[in-house]
Scaffold this motif. Sequence first.
Motif, short mmCIF file in Angstrom:
data_model
loop_
_atom_site.label_atom_id
_atom_site.label_comp_id
_atom_site.label_asym_id
_atom_site.label_seq_id
_atom_site.Cartn_x
_atom_site.Cartn_y
_atom_site.Cartn_z
N UNK A 6 18.28 1.17 -6.19
CA UNK A 6 18.49 -0.95 -6.25
C UNK A 6 19.72 -0.81 -7.51
N UNK A 7 20.64 -1.74 -6.95
CA UNK A 7 21.71 -2.48 -7.47
C UNK A 7 21.39 -3.97 -7.88
N UNK A 8 22.22 -4.26 -8.87
CA UNK A 8 22.22 -6.21 -8.99
C UNK A 8 23.68 -6.62 -8.29
N UNK A 9 23.92 -7.36 -7.06
CA UNK A 9 24.66 -7.89 -6.59
C UNK A 9 25.71 -8.41 -7.97
N UNK A 10 26.98 -8.32 -8.55
CA UNK A 10 27.68 -9.13 -9.34
C UNK A 10 28.65 -10.27 -9.09
N UNK A 11 28.95 -9.59 -7.17
CA UNK A 11 30.67 -10.92 -6.90
C UNK A 11 30.05 -10.45 -5.28
N UNK A 12 30.39 -11.73 -4.29
CA UNK A 12 30.09 -11.34 -3.28
C UNK A 12 31.79 -11.51 -2.99
N UNK A 13 32.86 -10.34 -2.43
CA UNK A 13 33.94 -10.01 -2.10
C UNK A 13 34.11 -10.00 -0.29
N UNK A 14 35.44 -10.66 -0.61
CA UNK A 14 35.98 -11.01 1.18
C UNK A 14 35.61 -9.34 1.61
N UNK A 15 35.59 -9.76 3.58
CA UNK A 15 35.91 -8.39 4.26
C UNK A 15 34.52 -7.77 4.56
N UNK A 16 32.88 -8.66 4.10
CA UNK A 16 31.69 -7.93 4.06
C UNK A 16 31.41 -7.09 3.09
N UNK A 17 32.18 -7.34 1.60
CA UNK A 17 32.15 -6.53 0.88
C UNK A 17 31.31 -6.82 -0.75
N UNK A 18 31.01 -6.66 -1.37
CA UNK A 18 30.55 -6.93 -3.30
C UNK A 18 30.66 -5.73 -3.81
N UNK A 19 30.62 -7.30 -5.21
CA UNK A 19 30.24 -5.84 -5.91
C UNK A 19 29.37 -5.74 -6.90
N UNK A 20 28.50 -4.71 -7.43
CA UNK A 20 27.44 -4.02 -7.45
C UNK A 20 27.22 -4.10 -8.90
N UNK A 21 26.42 -3.58 -9.71
CA UNK A 21 26.66 -2.84 -10.80
C UNK A 21 24.70 -2.47 -10.87
N UNK A 22 25.18 -0.88 -11.75
CA UNK A 22 23.93 0.16 -11.81
C UNK A 22 23.44 0.86 -13.11
N UNK A 23 23.54 0.60 -13.96
CA UNK A 23 23.57 0.90 -15.67
C UNK A 23 25.05 1.10 -15.64
N UNK A 25 27.85 0.63 -14.44
CA UNK A 25 28.49 1.09 -13.97
C UNK A 25 28.70 0.02 -12.54
N UNK A 26 29.84 -0.21 -11.98
CA UNK A 26 29.72 -1.44 -11.06
C UNK A 26 31.05 -0.42 -9.57
N UNK A 27 30.58 -0.82 -8.92
CA UNK A 27 31.55 -0.40 -7.66
C UNK A 27 31.35 -0.95 -6.64
N UNK A 28 31.87 -1.08 -5.96
CA UNK A 28 32.14 -1.81 -4.66
C UNK A 28 31.96 -1.28 -3.35
N UNK A 29 30.53 -2.17 -2.44
CA UNK A 29 29.94 -1.54 -1.94
C UNK A 29 30.54 -2.41 -0.44
N UNK A 30 29.48 -1.64 0.72
CA UNK A 30 29.41 -2.69 1.55
C UNK A 30 28.48 -3.66 2.45
N UNK A 31 28.31 -4.58 2.45
CA UNK A 31 27.21 -5.78 2.48
C UNK A 31 27.20 -6.45 4.26
N UNK A 32 27.90 -5.47 5.05
CA UNK A 32 27.75 -6.34 5.84
C UNK A 32 26.60 -6.47 6.94
N UNK A 33 25.80 -5.20 6.50
CA UNK A 33 24.32 -4.59 7.10
C UNK A 33 23.36 -6.08 6.65
N UNK A 34 24.25 -6.95 6.35
CA UNK A 34 22.81 -7.46 5.00
C UNK A 34 23.67 -9.27 5.60
N UNK A 35 22.67 -10.34 5.62
CA UNK A 35 23.05 -11.68 5.73
C UNK A 35 22.48 -12.31 5.04
#
Length: 77
Positions: A6-23, A25-35
């Motif tokens: 589980x990771x918390x979404x920090x910011x939604x970015x263009x192109x169905x991506x988002x910045x998430x954080x866990x502990x 650590x921040x990482x850009x991940x694809x949000x394309x599979x979710x509405x």
Amino acid sequence: MCLAIPARVIECLPGDTGLVELGGVRKIVSLALLDSVAPGDYVIVHVGFALTRLDPAEAEETLALMREAGLAGEVDP
């Protein structure tokens, strides 16, 4: 063995991506599979893809168990 965490979404970015954080650590991940994901939501992340949204209480419980097992550093819910 695969691990989805589980990771918390920090910011939604263009192109169905988002910045998430866990502990811290921040990482850009694809949000394309979710509405309609929003900052503050918790998502389950596996190999760079957010697979599902997670109830905040369930996310916090999972993160607490991971900390107890020594699998995660201090995580701000």
